[in-house]
Structures are given as structure tokens and as C-alpha cells.
Design a protein around this motif. Structure first.
Motif, PDB file in Angstrom:
ATOM      1  N   GLU A 221       0.802  -1.229   0.000  1.00 32.58           N
ATOM      2  CA  GLU A 221       0.000   0.000   0.000  1.00 32.58           C
ATOM      3  C   GLU A 221       0.836   1.282   0.000  1.00 32.58           C
ATOM      4  O   GLU A 221       0.285   2.378  -0.187  1.00 32.58           O
ATOM      5  CB  GLU A 221      -0.966   0.019   1.189  1.00 32.58           C
ATOM      6  CG  GLU A 221      -0.306  -0.080   2.548  1.00 32.58           C
ATOM      7  CD  GLU A 221      -0.250  -1.511   3.061  1.00 32.58           C
ATOM      8  OE1 GLU A 221      -0.253  -1.687   4.288  1.00 32.58           O
ATOM      9  OE2 GLU A 221      -0.206  -2.439   2.227  1.00 32.58           O
ATOM     10  N   VAL A 222       2.147   1.183   0.218  1.00 35.19           N
ATOM     11  CA  VAL A 222       2.963   2.404   0.192  1.00 35.19           C
ATOM     12  C   VAL A 222       3.850   2.482  -1.046  1.00 35.19           C
ATOM     13  O   VAL A 222       4.591   3.452  -1.211  1.00 35.19           O
ATOM     14  CB  VAL A 222       3.832   2.530   1.471  1.00 35.19           C
ATOM     15  CG1 VAL A 222       2.959   2.571   2.703  1.00 35.19           C
ATOM     16  CG2 VAL A 222       4.879   1.433   1.551  1.00 35.19           C
ATOM     17  N   LEU A 223       3.799   1.502  -1.921  1.00 43.45           N
ATOM     18  CA  LEU A 223       4.683   1.498  -3.091  1.00 43.45           C
ATOM     19  C   LEU A 223       4.471   2.703  -3.995  1.00 43.45           C
ATOM     20  O   LEU A 223       5.414   3.209  -4.608  1.00 43.45           O
ATOM     21  CB  LEU A 223       4.477   0.215  -3.899  1.00 43.45           C
ATOM     22  CG  LEU A 223       5.020  -1.073  -3.269  1.00 43.45           C
ATOM     23  CD1 LEU A 223       4.615  -2.288  -4.100  1.00 43.45           C
ATOM     24  CD2 LEU A 223       6.535  -1.008  -3.132  1.00 43.45           C
ATOM     25  N   ALA A 224       3.239   3.192  -4.085  1.00 40.83           N
ATOM     26  CA  ALA A 224       2.939   4.306  -4.988  1.00 40.83           C
ATOM     27  C   ALA A 224       3.093   5.671  -4.320  1.00 40.83           C
ATOM     28  O   ALA A 224       2.900   6.698  -4.970  1.00 40.83           O
ATOM     29  CB  ALA A 224       1.521   4.171  -5.536  1.00 40.83           C
ATOM     30  N   VAL A 225       3.458   5.697  -3.045  1.00 38.85           N
ATOM     31  CA  VAL A 225       3.617   6.976  -2.338  1.00 38.85           C
ATOM     32  C   VAL A 225       4.754   7.775  -2.977  1.00 38.85           C
ATOM     33  O   VAL A 225       5.835   7.249  -3.239  1.00 38.85           O
ATOM     34  CB  VAL A 225       3.908   6.748  -0.843  1.00 38.85           C
ATOM     35  CG1 VAL A 225       4.286   8.055  -0.152  1.00 38.85           C
ATOM     36  CG2 VAL A 225       2.692   6.125  -0.161  1.00 38.85           C
ATOM     37  N   ALA A 226       4.495   9.050  -3.241  1.00 37.76           N
ATOM     38  CA  ALA A 226       5.513   9.926  -3.831  1.00 37.76           C
ATOM     39  C   ALA A 226       6.391  10.524  -2.736  1.00 37.76           C
ATOM     40  O   ALA A 226       5.916  10.829  -1.636  1.00 37.76           O
ATOM     41  CB  ALA A 226       4.855  11.037  -4.634  1.00 37.76           C
ATOM     42  N   LEU A 227       7.662  10.691  -3.056  1.00 33.89           N
ATOM     43  CA  LEU A 227       8.615  11.289  -2.109  1.00 33.89           C
ATOM     44  C   LEU A 227       9.759  11.903  -2.900  1.00 33.89           C
ATOM     45  O   LEU A 227       9.934  11.599  -4.082  1.00 33.89           O
ATOM     46  CB  LEU A 227       9.129  10.246  -1.120  1.00 33.89           C
ATOM     47  CG  LEU A 227      10.184   9.221  -1.559  1.00 33.89           C
ATOM     48  CD1 LEU A 227      10.690   8.445  -0.348  1.00 33.89           C
ATOM     49  CD2 LEU A 227       9.697   8.290  -2.625  1.00 33.89           C
ATOM     50  N   PRO A 228      10.530  12.788  -2.278  1.00 33.08           N
ATOM     51  CA  PRO A 228      11.651  13.395  -3.006  1.00 33.08           C
ATOM     52  C   PRO A 228      12.633  12.339  -3.506  1.00 33.08           C
ATOM     53  O   PRO A 228      12.923  11.355  -2.819  1.00 33.08           O
ATOM     54  CB  PRO A 228      12.300  14.300  -1.952  1.00 33.08           C
ATOM     55  CG  PRO A 228      11.195  14.618  -1.014  1.00 33.08           C
ATOM     56  CD  PRO A 228      10.354  13.376  -0.947  1.00 33.08           C
ATOM     57  N   TYR A 229      13.115  12.548  -4.697  1.00 32.27           N
ATOM     58  CA  TYR A 229      14.069  11.636  -5.328  1.00 32.27           C
ATOM     59  C   TYR A 229      15.351  11.532  -4.513  1.00 32.27           C
ATOM     60  O   TYR A 229      15.830  12.503  -3.939  1.00 32.27           O
ATOM     61  CB  TYR A 229      14.361  12.153  -6.735  1.00 32.27           C
ATOM     62  CG  TYR A 229      15.575  11.564  -7.400  1.00 32.27           C
ATOM     63  CD1 TYR A 229      15.584  10.244  -7.818  1.00 32.27           C
ATOM     64  CD2 TYR A 229      16.707  12.335  -7.597  1.00 32.27           C
ATOM     65  CE1 TYR A 229      16.700   9.706  -8.431  1.00 32.27           C
ATOM     66  CE2 TYR A 229      17.829  11.820  -8.218  1.00 32.27           C
ATOM     67  CZ  TYR A 229      17.812  10.500  -8.628  1.00 32.27           C
ATOM     68  OH  TYR A 229      18.926   9.963  -9.226  1.00 32.27           O
TER      69      TYR A 229
END
Length: 338
Positions: A221-229
Motif C-alpha cells: 500500500e505504500v509502493l505508490a507513495v511519492a517522495l523526493p528523489y
């Protein structure tokens, strides 16, 4: 009326975010004309080129001469109904505001102040973006030549004895370099960061052999979470380089990602040498020396994107290993992988 004025002010600020020579200057001039209820308004940059709203007036030549005088004197020129005032941004002349019509002197002065503040905010935003890109370049520059040399040496040694494994490791090495050095958008996904982590750890296992044991677990469920590169990979590299490599015997690195309510929590834990908590605090404050710049860099970027309540939490003690925790919102406006 108040809502309409606020909307016009916001549009003016948006039009000036790229400065007095930017693409939004004409829109800003239109907004200023409506705000001042003036007949004509122009904004000129240091070149003297004026952008008018609605169009160039019949007295354009007189107004152009007025702009030139302001650029030379840096003082207000003209008298109602045609005045020109200098725009000083960061204490330096940046351009001229021209107003034609029966606008009050105080209103023109306030409008010029708003223009200056809008340009200054645009410059600050541009500087922040440049700083963020510089920090990414600093992280990319931290790729250890020692690690690269060791990885390529191991791959070369396996070419004859284990060609299939050598080929797999070479592909892992290519993925690692491509992800670390290639141009990316500002944000990526947890899935991509975990893939980079697994690639790096595969290479390190080849280099360190049985000395390195790893466990990577991430909830779907967190694989698609966006975060800074390039946020998570430096944390894992620190765990291996500073926690496991210097110690004798086998070391363990655990990487976990899971959902906790509306947050995504990722931890990187090693059972290596650990450090004094005061040293960890110094490192996060950017006072840990060149070998520790990655942690401070990541911490600053997280706080810049998500606010002061976020960032890195480091749990450590001498001889007790280190655990670094990243907590980010699972959904954050404006944070989209690209």
C-alpha cells in the motif's frame, strides 16, 4: 470587493514570479491597471523596454522618455496624470512602474511596493529551487569511488567462473549508476527508491559476501507513495558504509516500509558500530563533516517539502547500531512523481 482585490493581487504576484522580464509581465500590468483604476499601466525592466496594459498609449514616446529618466536618476519622475516610479528589488534598481490616470500618489506607492515584494518572492522561490538541485547534485557526487572499484573488481573476477552471475551484477551496477546519476524529476515513488536500494544491496553483498545480511520489506500500500528523489538510498548506503563495513564479523541491515494511518513510515536499521547520540545530532545539523553530508541533506529536503514536523529521526548509541526513520504523508499536495 475585498475578495476581488485579493484575487487581483494574487494574479499580479503570479505574473511577476519570473521577474520584470518574464512571460507574465503583461498579465501583471493588466492586474495593476485594474487595481489602480488607471487609464494605462506599464512595467519596464532595466533595458527600458516597457510592457503596457491595455496597449501602447498615444503618448508612448513621452512615457518612454520618462522611463529613461527614472532609470538614470532612480527617482520618481513626472506628475499626475503620468508618473513613473523606480522599482528597487533587494536594494538595487530593477525596473520602472508607469501609471497614467488619476490614481492617488499613495496608491501608486503601494502598488510599486507590491510589485517589488512579488519580484523578491519570485527570486527567493527560484533560489530555493536552485538550492534543492544543488543538494541533489551533492548526493550524486557522494557515490563512493571505493564502492565502484570494489563492485567492478568482483564483477570482473566472476566473468570466467560465474558468467551468469557476473552478467546479473553488471546489470545491477548499470541500474544503480543510471538511477543515481541520471536526470530525474523532483519526486519519485517508494517503489523506485526500494528498487534502487535492492540494486545497491545486491552489489554490496557481492563485495562483502557473508559479512552482509540484508532484509528488505515494503508493504504494497505504500509502493505508490511519492517522495523526493534520492531520499532512501543514501540512508542505506550510510548504514553499510559507516555501520557494517568498519565492523568485524557479520552485519545486518533491515529496510522496512509500511503505512501508519495517513503516513508512510520507512526505517533503515543496522547492527553496526553505532555512534554517540550527540554526534548524530551534530550530523543532522550539518556539522558532521564531508562523510556525513548525506543525512543532513536528506533531512533538510524532507523538512522543506513536508514541513518542520517531518524529517529524519536517528536512534543510535555506541556499539548498539543505528536506526534511521523517515515519516512522510502518504498524500501531499504538489508532491507527484515525474
Amino acid at each position: 470587493m475585498a475578495v476581488s482585490v485579493l484575487g487581483m493581487a494574487r494574479n499580479i504576484a503570479d505574473g511577476l514570479k519570473d521577474g520584470l522580464a518574464g512571460a507574465g509581465v503583461r498579465s501583471a500590468a493588466r492586474g495593476l491597471r485594474r487595481l489602480l483604476d488607471a487609464d494605462f499601466v506599464a512595467l519596464a525592466d532595466l533595458s527600458g523596454h516597457a510592457v503596457w496594459a491595455p496597449d501602447e498609449p498615444p503618448f508612448y514616446e513621452d512615457a518612454n522618455a520618462l522611463v529613461e529618466r527614472v532609470l538614470h536618476s532612480e527617482n520618481r519622475e513626472g506628475r499626475s496624470p503620468l508618473v513613473a516610479v523606480p522599482l528597487h528589488v533587494d536594494h538595487e534598481l530593477a525596473g520602472v512602474l508607469v501609471v497614467a490616470g488619476a490614481s492617488r500618489r499613495a496608491a501608486v506607492r503601494e502598488a510599486s511596493t507590491w510589485v517589488v515584494e512579488s519580484v523578491e518572492r519570485g527570486r527567493l522561490a527560484a533560489s530555493a529551487e536552485q538550492a534543492a538541485q544543488a543538494e541533489l547534485r551533492a548526493l550524486r557526487a557522494e557515490i563512493s569511488p571505493h564502492f565502484v572499484y570494489n563492485a567492478l573488481t568482483v564483477i570482473a573476477a566472476l566473468v570466467s567462473s560465474e558468467p551468469d552471475r557476473s552478467r546479473e551484477l553488471m546489470l545491477d551496477f548499470a541500474d544503480y549508476i543510471r538511477y543515481s546519476l541520471a536526470k530525474h524529476g523532483e519526486y519519485t515513488t517508494v517503489a523506485d527508491e526500494f528498487h534502487a536500494i535492492e540494486t545497491y544491496l545486491a552489489l554490496q553483498r557481492a563485495v562483502l559476501g557473508d559479512r552482509l545480511q540484508v532484509q528488505v520489506r515494503v508493504a504494497p500500500e505504500v509502493l505508490a507513495v511519492a517522495l523526493p528523489y534520492l531520499v532512501l538510498q543514501p540512508l542505506v548506503e550510510n548504514a553499510v558504509r559507516h555501520g557494517i563495513e568498519p565492523r568485524a564479523g557479520t552485519g545486518h541491515v533491515q529496510v522496512r516500509g509500511e503505512a501508519e494511518g495517513n503516513d508512510c513510515v520507512i526505517s533503515v536499521e543496522d547492527d553496526g558500530l553505532g555512534m554517540d547520540p550527540a554526534l548524530a545530532e551534530s550530523i543532522l545539523a550539518g556539522r558532521g563533516g564531508v562523510d556525513s553530508v548525506g543525512l543532513a541533506n536528506v533531512d533538510r529536503r524532507l523538512r522543506s517539502v513536508y514541513g518542520p514536523w517531518y524529517g529524519l529521526v536517528v536512534e543510535t548509541a555506541v556499539g548498539e547500531g543505528t536506526r534511521v526513520v523517515v515519516r512522510i504523508p502518504r498524500f501531499q499536495p504538489g508532491v507527484m512523481p515525474g
